[in-house]
Design an enzyme around this catalytic site. Structure first.
Site, short mmCIF file in Angstrom:
data_model
loop_
_atom_site.label_atom_id
_atom_site.label_comp_id
_atom_site.label_asym_id
_atom_site.label_seq_id
_atom_site.Cartn_x
_atom_site.Cartn_y
_atom_site.Cartn_z
N LEU A 50 0.85 -1.18 0.00
CA LEU A 50 0.00 0.00 0.00
C LEU A 50 0.90 1.23 0.00
O LEU A 50 1.77 1.36 0.86
CB LEU A 50 -0.90 0.02 1.24
CG LEU A 50 -1.71 1.29 1.49
CD1 LEU A 50 -2.71 1.53 0.36
CD2 LEU A 50 -2.44 1.22 2.82
N ILE A 89 4.55 -0.96 3.13
CA ILE A 89 4.19 0.41 2.79
C ILE A 89 5.16 0.87 1.71
O ILE A 89 6.37 0.77 1.86
CB ILE A 89 4.28 1.34 4.02
CG1 ILE A 89 3.36 0.84 5.14
CG2 ILE A 89 3.92 2.77 3.61
CD1 ILE A 89 1.88 0.77 4.79
N LYS A 90 4.61 1.38 0.61
CA LYS A 90 5.44 1.83 -0.50
C LYS A 90 5.91 3.27 -0.27
O LYS A 90 5.09 4.15 -0.01
CB LYS A 90 4.65 1.79 -1.81
CG LYS A 90 4.43 0.42 -2.40
CD LYS A 90 3.73 0.55 -3.74
CE LYS A 90 3.57 -0.79 -4.44
NZ LYS A 90 2.92 -0.63 -5.75
N ILE A 91 7.22 3.45 -0.39
CA ILE A 91 7.82 4.78 -0.31
C ILE A 91 8.72 4.94 -1.53
O ILE A 91 9.56 4.07 -1.79
CB ILE A 91 8.64 4.98 0.98
CG1 ILE A 91 7.73 4.90 2.21
CG2 ILE A 91 9.40 6.30 0.95
CD1 ILE A 91 8.48 5.04 3.53
#
EC number: 2.2.1.2
Length: 280
Positions: free
Chosen positions: A33, A64-66
């Site tokens: 996400l 978590i996408k960064i």
């Protein structure tokens, strides 16, 4: 409203994949996400959003996408230190990958120094096919669909070198897990090329390939892996030297592709927000 919907969707997906996650001791069975793309240049905002989304999801197998932008790199380090699993996106080159890998290792090193569990998962996502799309009209036909694979091969060499390095071996001895290399954007964009070009070329140990469904089904039908990706970067460097002679500066192009990718993500986000607003 978007994150309510996204979290509902992705927590269900995470639950479906949880048996795989458990059976592989956390290696596989992940979903991702992303934080808002509008935070691409906001380190503090990204750190805060990543922590909040992971806490709200309450799923151990949610990345978590960064993005691996200049502002994203310190956010990745801080998030790993905070125990948030991270999928680093929008990486386009060996240098982008190394920056992301070093951020991951710094986060793990800080956890070890603080007496915390070093097992925090991460993947580094290299976007492949966009290289070839970018140079379609800039290089001779003989170079079509060769640049993305050469960049990936060069990056894979750096990945293997890092895993063999004393710095990583020390972390591994403390119980840390390697940040795995992930091939993204691996659907073939050129209708004249093989529809499984990037799948066959990039088959390699300890990597992930996020195939579009069409590409996955094509590989299931007629794909075959004859060789795995070589660690020797001689071929890749020879190909990249040819592109340099064609006037392609891969370092400048990597930066341009990352900027374009960030802008494209932001545009999609704005379009989605407009759509939700209109419907609500």
């Amino acid at each position: 409203m978007f994150f309510e919907l996204a979290l509902e969707d992705l927590t269900q997906a995470a639950d479906l994949f949880r048996p795989i996650h458990d059976a592989t001791a956390g290696v596989d069975g992940w979903v991702s996400l992303e934080v808002s793309p509008l935070l691409a240049d906001d380190t503090a905002g990204t750190i805060k959003a990543a922590a909040q989304l992971f806490a709200r999801a309450q799923r151990p197998n949610l990345f978590i996408k960064i993005p691996g932008t200049g502002a994203g790199i310190p956010a990745i380090e801080a998030s790993i230190f905070a125990g948030v699993p991270i999928n680093v996106t929008l990486l386009f080159s060996r240098e982008h990958y190394i920056a992301a890998a070093e951020a991951y290792m710094r986060g793990i090193e800080r956890r070890i120094a603080a007496g915390l569990d070093p097992k925090v998962a991460s993947v580094a996502s290299i976007f492949v096919s966009r290289w070839d799309v970018a140079v379609t009209d800039k290089a001779s036909d003989q170079f079509r669909n060769r640049l993305g694979i050469a960049i990936a091969m060069r990056t894979y060499k750096a990945y293997r070198d890092l895993l063999a390095s004393p710095r990583w071996q020390k972390l591994a001895a403390s119980g840390a897990r390697p940040q795995r290399l992930l091939w993204a954007s691996t659907g073939t964009k050129d209708p004249a090329a093989s529809d499984i070009l990037y799948i066959q070329a990039l088959a390699a140990p300890d990597t992930i390939n996020t195939m579009p469904e069409k590409t996955l089904l094509a590989f299931a039908e007629h794909g075959k892996v004859n060789d795995v990706l070589p660690v020797d970067e001689g071929y890749a460097e020879a190909v990249l030297a040819e592109f340099t002679r064609e006037g392609i500066n891969d370092e400048a192009l990597a930066a341009e592709l990352q900027r374009e990718g960030t802008a494209a993500f932001a545009k999609s986000w704005h379009d989605l927000m407009s759509r939700i607003s209109a419907k609500s």
